[in-house]
Write a protein that holds these residues in place. Structure first.
Motif, PDB file in Angstrom:
ATOM      1  N   ALA A   1      -8.586   0.275  -8.015  1.00 32.37           N
ATOM      2  CA  ALA A   1      -8.248   1.448  -8.805  1.00 32.37           C
ATOM      3  C   ALA A   1      -7.737   1.113 -10.200  1.00 32.37           C
ATOM      4  O   ALA A   1      -7.750   1.951 -11.086  1.00 32.37           O
ATOM      5  CB  ALA A   1      -7.189   2.268  -8.068  1.00 32.37           C
ATOM      6  N   SER A   2      -7.291  -0.108 -10.394  1.00 35.52           N
ATOM      7  CA  SER A   2      -6.666  -0.433 -11.669  1.00 35.52           C
ATOM      8  C   SER A   2      -7.650  -1.102 -12.620  1.00 35.52           C
ATOM      9  O   SER A   2      -8.541  -1.831 -12.204  1.00 35.52           O
ATOM     10  CB  SER A   2      -5.475  -1.363 -11.427  1.00 35.52           C
ATOM     11  N   GLN A   3      -7.461  -0.840 -13.902  1.00 36.63           N
ATOM     12  CA  GLN A   3      -8.315  -1.448 -14.915  1.00 36.63           C
ATOM     13  C   GLN A   3      -7.712  -2.729 -15.483  1.00 36.63           C
ATOM     14  O   GLN A   3      -8.328  -3.398 -16.286  1.00 36.63           O
ATOM     15  CB  GLN A   3      -8.497  -0.469 -16.090  1.00 36.63           C
ATOM     16  N   ALA A   4      -6.483  -3.030 -15.076  1.00 38.60           N
ATOM     17  CA  ALA A   4      -5.779  -4.159 -15.675  1.00 38.60           C
ATOM     18  C   ALA A   4      -6.368  -5.489 -15.210  1.00 38.60           C
ATOM     19  O   ALA A   4      -7.049  -5.561 -14.190  1.00 38.60           O
ATOM     20  CB  ALA A   4      -4.300  -4.088 -15.302  1.00 38.60           C
TER      21      ALA A   4
ATOM     22  N   MET B   1       1.713  -2.388 -15.920  1.00 36.58           N
ATOM     23  CA  MET B   1       2.402  -1.523 -16.880  1.00 36.58           C
ATOM     24  C   MET B   1       3.530  -2.246 -17.608  1.00 36.58           C
ATOM     25  O   MET B   1       4.233  -1.652 -18.412  1.00 36.58           O
ATOM     26  CB  MET B   1       3.026  -0.315 -16.167  1.00 36.58           C
TER      27      MET B   1
ATOM     28  N   ARG C   1       1.095  -4.185  -8.127  1.00 33.54           N
ATOM     29  CA  ARG C   1       0.062  -4.450  -9.126  1.00 33.54           C
ATOM     30  C   ARG C   1       0.265  -3.547 -10.358  1.00 33.54           C
ATOM     31  O   ARG C   1       0.166  -4.002 -11.501  1.00 33.54           O
ATOM     32  CB  ARG C   1      -1.323  -4.196  -8.524  1.00 33.54           C
ATOM     33  N   ASP C   2       0.598  -2.273 -10.111  1.00 34.08           N
ATOM     34  CA  ASP C   2       0.795  -1.356 -11.231  1.00 34.08           C
ATOM     35  C   ASP C   2       2.047  -1.698 -12.034  1.00 34.08           C
ATOM     36  O   ASP C   2       2.060  -1.578 -13.257  1.00 34.08           O
ATOM     37  CB  ASP C   2       0.883   0.092 -10.734  1.00 34.08           C
TER      38      ASP C   2
ATOM     39  N   SER D   1      -0.300  -2.015  -4.129  1.00 32.35           N
ATOM     40  CA  SER D   1      -0.832  -1.302  -5.297  1.00 32.35           C
ATOM     41  C   SER D   1       0.300  -0.968  -6.273  1.00 32.35           C
ATOM     42  O   SER D   1       0.123  -1.054  -7.486  1.00 32.35           O
ATOM     43  CB  SER D   1      -1.620  -0.057  -4.895  1.00 32.35           C
ATOM     44  N   ALA D   2       1.465  -0.622  -5.731  1.00 30.86           N
ATOM     45  CA  ALA D   2       2.611  -0.342  -6.609  1.00 30.86           C
ATOM     46  C   ALA D   2       3.018  -1.601  -7.369  1.00 30.86           C
ATOM     47  O   ALA D   2       3.322  -1.553  -8.564  1.00 30.86           O
ATOM     48  CB  ALA D   2       3.785   0.203  -5.799  1.00 30.86           C
TER      49      ALA D   2
END
Lengths: 392, 194
Positions: free
Chosen positions: A73-76, A51, A46-47, A43-44
């Motif tokens: 959880a991410s919208q990207a 970002m 992916r973020d 998840s990190a």
């Protein structure tokens, strides 16, 4: 002009193409400096990609698909430019479960998914808890597909849950889970510590499963066409080098080290050679195609692979499977693979989607230069997935 | 009068957890619970059904939280990582401070922002302390290795301490390396030759 690209990765054997591209000059040949950034979790990572903390990342093959379906959880949104590798997962069980299975006559052949599945369900009884690294991972997909297509009643309490791979061995030892599906070297680590035994390679469930992809933010590769092409060529050459048998022993030594992969060269070599140690007693099993980096369009991002993942996720999370398979197929980019790798010397398949599971043996198919051999891609239950009829 | 928000902090280290909780309490009267054990993390968070979950960005256990965002989880209200949904400044500050926040969908930004500000401040402070501690440890380790290397040189070449240090420094400069690295190489080599 030399440009620097930041690449995110998780320290696993399949991050190898990034290290090889950087250290053997494949990036340099494209005028690239690769700034490799390790991440503590999927998840990190992916973020970081979402970002813009990195331009590209190693990613679990289902992550771009899940994002396209709005799951997580991410919208990207992301795109897969190519595969980094196929296969590489193993399924293991606790020693207690292994003992029960052996007592019931299971041979631990590390090959037959149907008998292994039946033996596992029989031994587990009413409760089976399986650890996977991430909800959107080939590990999770393979476990679901395998158990749900055995044609046997499933345990009343079947729990396929996320356990970060560095904790997998501990979770197994503590009795939090009964079995696991992880990428190497984590499976071998459970064997080394004497808490688990290996039951199956992922290939026994799906002979050619897309494992990790080179992922970018949606639109990045189109906006940065030149850079994307240079990155893809560097990574593709590295994959080719990794797949050459004569380089195998160099690979383990090049990859093992505190600033690379914190894994002993000998353990890395197990997955690369396909010679797995499955129990603390040192039993060995040979397994072909344990991890594949090149050959037979291995890194080609088939739209049908994405569609299969999309259809699986849709079924599990109650989405429309036809629409899901379509949106999924769009985030894999064989068009960019063709555009950027043709001139680098890649032979390219005639089509960008295929029937998944149709090849029971390596098979010659039409390619741009004539013919190429695609590896076997059968599912354990011999089912064939047609991306054009994904709802079926 | 709005109800207090329920916040879960996932943190193994007790002292760190206490500092974070103190910071959050200063930001208002909220129910803050710390989960320090990674066993059954998803289930335990779901049982509490919090409005906000805060976790160290560097924690591998973050991947477990992804399960909470799936519809089949016991927590029925969908959860999202807040960073996608708020302004860029706050997002960047959170990433730099090393905190990720999972927030139940529909929570109003004006309720969320003070809590995140407090969390970011505390995580940033903790990160600074952690970096300082690591730097101090490293300096101590380096000092120890350099002392051992000096000792080896003094005995082997029959020189005094200052000369031994000068030799290490000269070698390091000639090779473009750190003195500590040259010292480490010497100590390792001496152990191998024993």
């Amino acid at each position: 002009m030399t440009e620097t690209l930041r690449l995110g990765y998780i320290p696993l054997i399949d991050a190898a193409p990034f290290f090889i591209a950087q250290s053997l000059g494949f990036a340099e040949a494209e005028g690239l400096v690769l700034d490799l950034r390790p991440a503590p979790s999927w998840s990190a990572l992916r973020d970081m990609l979402a970002m813009g903390a990195v331009e590209a990342a190693q990613m679990l093959s289902p992550v771009p698909v899940a994002a396209a379906l709005g799951l997580g959880a991410s919208q990207a949104r992301f795109e897969a430019l190519q595969l980094l590798n196929a296969n590489g997962d193993v399924i293991g069980v606790s020693r207690a479960l292994a003992a029960t299975m052996r007592a019931a006559g299971h041979p631990f052949d590390f090959a037959d998914a149907r008998t292994a599945g039946a033996a596992l369900l029989a031994a587990a009884g009413a409760r089976l808890r399986i650890g996977v690294p991430f909800p959107f991972s080939m590990h999770a997909e393979l476990v679901h597909y395998w158990l749900e297509n055995l044609g046997l009643p499933l345990p009343a309490e079947l729990d396929i849950r996320t356990v970060p791979p560095p904790r997998m061995t501990e979770a197994l030892a503590a009795g939090e889970i009964d079995a696991f599906a992880v990428g190497e070297p984590w499976g071998s680590q459970a064997v080394e510590r004497g808490v688990g035994e290996l039951l199956l390679p992922g290939t026994a469930i799906w002979a050619f499963a897309p494992e990790k992809v080179l992922a970018v933010r949606q639109g990045w590769a189109d906006e940065n066409e030149d850079l994307a092409g240079r990155l893809m060529r560097a990574v593709w050459h590295a994959c080719g080098w990794l797949g050459a048998p004569e380089n195998r022993f160099l690979v383990s030594d090049l990859l093992s080290g505190p600033d690379r992969l914190p894994i002993a060269a000998e353990v890395i070599d197990r997955a690369l050679s396909g010679r797995m140690v499955i129990s603390a007693e040192g039993e060995e099993r040979e397994s072909a195609n344990m991890i594949v980096f090149s050959g037979g369009a291995a890194t080609f991002p088939w739209r049908s692979q994405a569609a299969w993942i999309g259809a699986q996720l849709a079924r599990r999370y109650g989405l429309d499977p036809v629409a899901a398979a379509q949106s999924a197929a769009e985030v894999y980019r064989p068009d960019l693979y063709r555009r950027h790798l043709r001139a680098a010397g890649a032979d390219l398949p005639g089509a960008s989607a295929k029937l998944e599971g149709a090849l029971t043996a390596p098979t010659a198919v039409a390619s741009e230069r004539g013919q190429m051999i695609l590896p076997a891609d059968r599912f354990f239950d011999c089912r064939i997935f047609d991306p054009d009829a994904a709802g079926a | 009068m709005t109800r207090p928000l329920s916040i879960v902090v996932v943190e193994k280290d007790r002292d760190r957890a206490r500092m974070i909780v103190d910071g959050l309490r200063e930001a208002g009267a909220h129910e803050v619970v710390v989960i320090g054990d990674e066993v059954g993390l998803a289930r335990r968070i779901a049982e509490r059904n919090p409005d906000i979950v805060l976790i160290d960005l560097a924690s591998p256990s973050r991947d477990v939280l992804e399960e909470l965002t799936l519809a089949t989880a016991p927590m029925e209200r969908p959860v999202a990582m807040f960073v996608d949904r708020t302004d860029g400044g706050l997002t960047r500050a959170a990433i730099e401070a090393g905190v990720s926040a999972y927030v139940v969908d529909g929570l109003r930004p004006e309720r969320l922002t003070p809590i995140l500000d407090a969390a970011i401040a505390r995580f940033a402070l903790l990160q600074k302390m952690r970096a300082e501690l690591a730097a101090t440890r490293r300096a101590l380790e380096e000092r120890k290795v350099i002392d051992r290397a000096k000792g080896l040189l003094m005995r082997a070449r029959n020189i005094d301490e200052d000369a031994a240090y000068a030799l290490l420094r000269k070698t390091a400069m000639a090779q473009g390396r750190k003195i500590a690295d040259v010292a480490q190489a010497l100590v390792t080599a001496a152990e191998l030759l024993k």
